[in-house]
Write an enzyme that holds these catalytic residues in place. Structure first.
Site, PDB file in Angstrom:
ATOM      1  N   HIS A  63      39.424  41.535  51.050  1.00  0.00           N
ATOM      2  CA  HIS A  63      40.194  42.141  49.961  1.00  0.00           C
ATOM      3  C   HIS A  63      39.964  43.647  49.946  1.00  0.00           C
ATOM      4  O   HIS A  63      38.821  44.108  49.919  1.00  0.00           O
ATOM      5  CB  HIS A  63      39.773  41.552  48.609  1.00  0.00           C
ATOM      6  CG  HIS A  63      40.326  40.182  48.364  1.00  0.00           C
ATOM      7  ND1 HIS A  63      40.346  39.595  47.123  1.00  0.00           N
ATOM      8  CD2 HIS A  63      40.891  39.288  49.209  1.00  0.00           C
ATOM      9  CE1 HIS A  63      40.893  38.388  47.208  1.00  0.00           C
ATOM     10  NE2 HIS A  63      41.226  38.194  48.470  1.00  0.00           N
ATOM     11  N   TYR A 115      41.547  40.782  37.087  1.00  0.00           N
ATOM     12  CA  TYR A 115      40.638  40.839  35.943  1.00  0.00           C
ATOM     13  C   TYR A 115      41.481  41.177  34.716  1.00  0.00           C
ATOM     14  O   TYR A 115      42.100  42.242  34.669  1.00  0.00           O
ATOM     15  CB  TYR A 115      39.565  41.898  36.148  1.00  0.00           C
ATOM     16  CG  TYR A 115      38.546  41.578  37.205  1.00  0.00           C
ATOM     17  CD1 TYR A 115      37.324  40.993  36.868  1.00  0.00           C
ATOM     18  CD2 TYR A 115      38.790  41.858  38.552  1.00  0.00           C
ATOM     19  CE1 TYR A 115      36.383  40.699  37.841  1.00  0.00           C
ATOM     20  CE2 TYR A 115      37.850  41.563  39.528  1.00  0.00           C
ATOM     21  CZ  TYR A 115      36.646  40.989  39.166  1.00  0.00           C
ATOM     22  OH  TYR A 115      35.712  40.699  40.131  1.00  0.00           O
ATOM     23  N   PRO A 165      28.609  37.596  35.597  1.00  0.00           N
ATOM     24  CA  PRO A 165      29.358  37.542  36.859  1.00  0.00           C
ATOM     25  C   PRO A 165      30.556  38.483  36.933  1.00  0.00           C
ATOM     26  O   PRO A 165      31.200  38.548  37.988  1.00  0.00           O
ATOM     27  CB  PRO A 165      29.805  36.075  36.927  1.00  0.00           C
ATOM     28  CG  PRO A 165      29.852  35.630  35.498  1.00  0.00           C
ATOM     29  CD  PRO A 165      28.745  36.363  34.803  1.00  0.00           C
ATOM     30  N   LYS A 180      27.964  40.737  41.209  1.00  0.00           N
ATOM     31  CA  LYS A 180      26.769  41.340  41.800  1.00  0.00           C
ATOM     32  C   LYS A 180      25.622  40.360  42.043  1.00  0.00           C
ATOM     33  O   LYS A 180      24.666  40.711  42.739  1.00  0.00           O
ATOM     34  CB  LYS A 180      26.249  42.477  40.880  1.00  0.00           C
ATOM     35  CG  LYS A 180      27.185  43.663  40.798  1.00  0.00           C
ATOM     36  CD  LYS A 180      27.377  44.286  42.153  1.00  0.00           C
ATOM     37  CE  LYS A 180      28.512  45.286  42.159  1.00  0.00           C
ATOM     38  NZ  LYS A 180      29.136  45.428  43.468  1.00  0.00           N
ATOM     39  N   TYR A 219      31.915  48.558  42.700  1.00  0.00           N
ATOM     40  CA  TYR A 219      32.405  47.215  43.002  1.00  0.00           C
ATOM     41  C   TYR A 219      32.141  46.829  44.456  1.00  0.00           C
ATOM     42  O   TYR A 219      31.707  45.705  44.748  1.00  0.00           O
ATOM     43  CB  TYR A 219      33.908  47.131  42.710  1.00  0.00           C
ATOM     44  CG  TYR A 219      34.435  45.720  42.684  1.00  0.00           C
ATOM     45  CD1 TYR A 219      34.390  44.952  41.523  1.00  0.00           C
ATOM     46  CD2 TYR A 219      34.983  45.141  43.823  1.00  0.00           C
ATOM     47  CE1 TYR A 219      34.865  43.656  41.486  1.00  0.00           C
ATOM     48  CE2 TYR A 219      35.468  43.829  43.805  1.00  0.00           C
ATOM     49  CZ  TYR A 219      35.416  43.095  42.638  1.00  0.00           C
ATOM     50  OH  TYR A 219      35.884  41.802  42.610  1.00  0.00           O
TER      51      TYR A 219
END
Length: 390
Positions: free
Chosen positions: A72, A201, A293, A297, A385
């Site tokens: 991704h 998200y 979550p 990480k 990220y």
């Protein structure tokens, strides 16, 4: 029985440590209180940073990940019913993440260990750790009703948040930092095509949602729910209906629903233990720290712990240096606290908090708008990220 390193816990942390030590010629025995099938039944997320994928390659278990994992280069932020793309690759100079389930990472590591004929003792009950503050630590456990003793040079506590290793440390030698969030994640796994080719998200007035995936035909979805909710009280139909209400119009139209393969609720917490070394016992992964979550990480911080710990043992045995052992805790915690900060911030930004009311939602939406409109702010999000450098 004797070994150089006794590893407690056969999750991904313990198995990865065992594999790295094996590659370096260091003996290790892994003890696990559950069966192998039980370990593989645990459903976990799997967004892997480049540091983690590189480490799996180093361990010699990356082939299936590269063949079946999904690379991704970005993800979508959804708020006010509009999606905004975060281009990780463009914002970080080419870095990406790999979507590959933690269960599959564990399966690959198990297969490699079995193929090499390395000892993993499953269903080892009543595990206790002893004399780790001295020069000759050992582990006691029961197998098939018989007590066994494993002598070792070092103990690696990779046995999770509820494991025996951290619980065995004297109270005065450890400091624990914890934040418990007032909600959980209701997760549903289904053999349906993902609603989008990358993760979404979602911040909505009804609460957080996450659209993720395990493959091109298997999806994983999450909903923010009160801690008082029970997974069994949520029918599949109710889950899909609530998810639709938290998505944008396009996603609502393209969402493919189906029967759940698994459904569960996970509470969220931020947790850190200091230090992570106690004489000849070392904590790694969930035994030492937990993150919500939201920032993906948990597994990545655990992999970094294992990287530092394997390096420390390799230095000790092959270079006759204790520098890595002595600095293990400090090196890990520097990275852990950065990961904790990011996970806390992203969680605070995306979820509805019961005591913040309407103004809380407005402030989140204002910050999200700034985040997607400012390249500098988007870059900070993207850099964290994909994973900060070691």
């Amino acid at each position: 029985m004797r070994t150089q390193v006794a590893i407690i816990g056969a999750g991904p942390s313990g198995l990865l440590l065992g594999q790295l030590l094996h590659k370096a010629g260091i003996d290790a025995v892994i003890l696990e209180r559950q069966s192998g099938d039980y370990v593989l039944s645990r459903i976990r997320a799997g967004v892997l940073e480049q540091v983690t994928t590189d480490l799996l390659d180093e361990a010699g278990v990356g082939a299936r990940m590269h063949a079946e994992g999904l690379v991704h280069s970005g993800f979508d932020l959804l708020f006010q019913e509009t999606r905004h793309h975060i281009n990780l690759q463009a914002l970080t100079g080419g870095k990406q993440v790999m979507v590959y389930g933690q269960t599959e990472v564990t399966r690959d590591l198990m297969a490699a260990r079995a193929a090499a004929g390395l000892p993993t003792i499953y269903e080892a009950s009543k595990v206790t750790v002893h004399d780790f503050d001295g020069a000759q630590p050992y582990v006691l456990y029961e197998k098939d009703g018989q007590q066994q003793r494993l002598d070792c040079d070092f103990i690696a506590g990779c046995d999770g948040f509820h494991g025996v290793c951290r619980a065995s440390v004297p109270a005065g030698a450890i400091t624990e930092y914890e934040k418990v969030y007032p909600f959980g994640w209701l997760g549903l796994l289904a053999d349906t095509p993902p609603v989008h080719h990358e993760l979404i998200y979602a911040n909505s007035s009804r609460g957080f949602a996450l659209c993720s995936q395990r493959s091109a035909t298997r999806s994983r979805y999450y909903l923010q729910v009160p801690l008082t909710d029970k997974a069994e009280a949520w029918s599949d139909e109710a889950f899909w209906q609530e998810l639709r209400m938290r998505l944008d119009p396009e996603a609502r139209e393209t969402l493919v629903t189906g029967p759940s393969l698994e459904k569960s609720i996970a509470p969220l917490r931020s947790f850190v233990t200091e230090p992570m070394r106690f004489g000849r016992m070392f904590l790694a992964g969930d035994a030492a720290h937990i993150v919500p979550p939201t920032g993906a990480k948990g597994l990545n911080l655990a992999a970094t712990d294992v990287k530092y710990l394997s390096m420390a043992f390799i230095e000790y045995y092959l270079e006759r240096s204790s520098a890595g052992v002595d600095h293990y805790s400090q090196r890990c915690l520097q990275r852990i606290w950065k990961g904790e900060r990011f996970s806390w911030w992203f969680t605070s930004l995306m979820h509805r908090f019961p005591d913040e009311g309407a103004i809380g939602q407005k402030l989140q939406e204002a910050e999200l708008a700034y985040l997607v409109q400012s390249q500098a702010a988007s870059t900070v999000l993207a850099e964290n990220y994909v994973g900060l450098p070691l």
